[in-house]
Design a protein around this motif. Sequence first.
Motif, PDB file in Angstrom:
ATOM      1  N   GLU A 177       5.492  14.429  -7.057  1.00 29.75           N
ATOM      2  CA  GLU A 177       4.149  14.418  -7.638  1.00 29.75           C
ATOM      3  C   GLU A 177       4.015  15.517  -8.703  1.00 29.75           C
ATOM      4  O   GLU A 177       3.427  15.297  -9.764  1.00 29.75           O
ATOM      5  N   GLU A 236       8.762   4.739   1.081  1.00 29.12           N
ATOM      6  CA  GLU A 236       7.327   4.437   1.032  1.00 29.12           C
ATOM      7  C   GLU A 236       6.526   5.614   0.476  1.00 29.12           C
ATOM      8  O   GLU A 236       5.579   5.423  -0.296  1.00 29.12           O
ATOM      9  N   ALA A 237       6.925   6.827   0.857  1.00 24.17           N
ATOM     10  CA  ALA A 237       6.191   8.006   0.375  1.00 24.17           C
ATOM     11  C   ALA A 237       6.349   8.140  -1.141  1.00 24.17           C
ATOM     12  O   ALA A 237       5.391   8.446  -1.862  1.00 24.17           O
ATOM     13  N   ALA A 289       7.148   5.678  -3.200  1.00 20.67           N
ATOM     14  CA  ALA A 289       6.470   4.519  -3.816  1.00 20.67           C
ATOM     15  C   ALA A 289       4.988   4.824  -4.025  1.00 20.67           C
ATOM     16  O   ALA A 289       4.389   4.407  -5.019  1.00 20.67           O
ATOM     17  N   ALA A 290       4.410   5.564  -3.086  1.00 19.54           N
ATOM     18  CA  ALA A 290       2.983   5.917  -3.218  1.00 19.54           C
ATOM     19  C   ALA A 290       2.771   6.835  -4.423  1.00 19.54           C
ATOM     20  O   ALA A 290       1.791   6.681  -5.164  1.00 19.54           O
ATOM     21  N   VAL A 291       3.702   7.764  -4.650  1.00 18.58           N
ATOM     22  CA  VAL A 291       3.610   8.646  -5.826  1.00 18.58           C
ATOM     23  C   VAL A 291       3.707   7.808  -7.102  1.00 18.58           C
ATOM     24  O   VAL A 291       2.940   7.989  -8.055  1.00 18.58           O
ATOM     25  N   ARG A 327       3.018   4.615  -7.517  1.00 21.07           N
ATOM     26  CA  ARG A 327       1.805   3.793  -7.697  1.00 21.07           C
ATOM     27  C   ARG A 327       0.682   4.622  -8.304  1.00 21.07           C
ATOM     28  O   ARG A 327      -0.003   4.194  -9.222  1.00 21.07           O
ATOM     29  N   LYS A 328       0.518   5.835  -7.763  1.00 19.93           N
ATOM     30  CA  LYS A 328      -0.547   6.711  -8.255  1.00 19.93           C
ATOM     31  C   LYS A 328      -0.317   7.069  -9.732  1.00 19.93           C
ATOM     32  O   LYS A 328      -1.265   7.147 -10.515  1.00 19.93           O
ATOM     33  N   HIS A 375       9.408  -1.971   1.003  1.00 19.08           N
ATOM     34  CA  HIS A 375       8.825  -0.632   1.153  1.00 19.08           C
ATOM     35  C   HIS A 375       8.172  -0.133  -0.125  1.00 19.08           C
ATOM     36  O   HIS A 375       7.879   1.051  -0.240  1.00 19.08           O
ATOM     37  N   GLY A 376       7.999  -1.004  -1.131  1.00 16.66           N
ATOM     38  CA  GLY A 376       7.251  -0.609  -2.321  1.00 16.66           C
ATOM     39  C   GLY A 376       8.063  -0.430  -3.592  1.00 16.66           C
ATOM     40  O   GLY A 376       7.505  -0.026  -4.612  1.00 16.66           O
TER      41      GLY A 376
END
Lengths: 428, 194
Positions: free
Chosen positions: A142, A168-169, A171-173, A175-176, A198-199
């Motif tokens: 991030e 997944e963690a 992938a969330a970064v 996406r954001k 998992h993204g």
Amino acid sequence: MTDRDPGFSTLAVHAGAQPDPTTGARATPIYQTTSYVFNDADHAASLFGLQSFGNIYTRIGNPTQAVLEERVAALEGGTAALATASGHAAQVVVFQMLLKPGDEFIAARKLYGGSINQFTHAFKSFGWNVAWADPDDLDSFERAVTPRTKAIFIESIANPGGTITDIEAIAAVARKAGVPLIVDNTLATPYLIRPIDHGADIVVHSLTKFLGGHGNSLGGIIVDAGTFDWSKDNKYPMLSQPRPEYHGIKIQETFGNFAFAIACRVLGLRDLGPAISPFNSFLILTGIETLPLRMQKHCENAKAIAEWLVAHPAVAAVNYAGLSGDKYNNLARKYAPRGAGAVFTFSLKGGYDAGVELVSRLKLFSHLANIGDTRSLVIHPASTTHSQLDDAAKIKSGAAPDLVRLSIGIEDKEDLIADLDQALRPGS
Amino acid sequence: MNHDSYDDDYIRGILNGVKSIAMVGASPVNVRPSYFAFKYLAQRGYDMIPVNPGHVGKSLLGKPFVASLRDIDRPVDMVDIFRNSSNIMPAVDEALKMTPLPKVIWMQLGARDDAAAEKAEAAGMKVVMNRCPKIEYGRLSSEISWMGVNSRTLSSKRAPMPTQGMRLSLGRTSLSGGATAAADRAAKNRTDPS
């Protein structure tokens, strides 16, 4: 009839392949041809203008290659795929599609040494700048995001350490940040981990390793998950803007959820040129048919050998995520319940010299720079695959000077253990 | 009717059943997706009718443009709408006034209007949204596999001889929905951000 999903092993044998319309040949033929006749001028124009599906020239596509592409896309749960001459070629094509000079991408520090070199040196000369992040410190991803960030790149199981990444963690970064997550799934293969579940937005492979599986053919592949919206914010003009070389076609608008794979083919592969040979496509396809069986055996052997090494008095440490108590064991249980792969490292109490000695004394393990072969392989990463990194970077990438890397094959595990045993025995 | 994903049998039934297709928003510009789709479907034997008030007096691959669905002089099996989601409803309203009523309303890739779909379905029409008939035909015939696309179908039968492109094949086993789970989820999240 209700549609049903066949299992992984059925897809590994059947997806993408069909008996040949002309001869009835059941195995996928090797279409060893450079080019394909057109029906007429209009057909040719339609193909060149991307208005028809079909073959033009093997640098852009080939029928044997197409079966390989559909098969890997099916195994990964993607919408489409594009095979290339090597895993490195796949990465060049992917990044050329996403980055312009001056753009950045974030990459996990724990990567195959060849990728670290490619990103650090070759990509720099294209003006594509890599920012490194540490998969053990998720916040570092991030923190690395800037307005010029265009993608995040990780390995699902990292080479050489066999560590498991929290897909997944990250992938969330991604996406954001509004950028695609690219996952190199070479060490896991879709049999162990399917990153798209998992993204991941894009999956890349060196087919040379476990997918081909026999150490005989180079190849790479790009799988499009069909999940990323390329039209947003004009961030990816290769996909969202009219392409002058195709009379103003917009690739995303025309090809929907497999636009990235098409763009990689009709822009990347066409212009950069790293096509896979039809013969290599055939050999890799044949390898994939037994992927589930081989991966089961690879993982079973790797776990047995890792457990044996842990108990050996000459061994200082074993880094295998499949071992209970390993730092990455929880991630392995989550992402790779069928097995943590077959590539891992260990260190000897005798340090660097003992590692060099071990490699020279092994009789069944082959000393070479590859992984994912039917044969068991050994290498000392610090002096080979990761030799161009300085010591600090070696340690950060999981290739400390005292580590030996094994890629466990599908031989009888008793014979592999006996070979390691004789090589580790002092004075024999 | 679930419009997030469609069974292959539903799509195959439509593409096998319809013979004439009116394409609302067909473009004579040969780099527009509507032109590609029009030409592809015409080559596969569908009776194509281009509908676009801006091009009346011209023709598309030999077929004269009409200004609106009202101006079509023969029965139409399917109306394929090449318009943005916000322009779907007027086309559906116009289709509902046709006699005989078209059997299918098809909204192009990227286009979705659930209210318009409901209206058409209430009148007995089948509806497909956010799909391209060219891509679906290519996928179900496995022709699209030539481009490395995951057709989500399997077959152990000899493929038909490709002539002017592949023909729709009924002999292939479909994987669930012919959809790719992750891509479908992403598309759903885009239309329904909750």
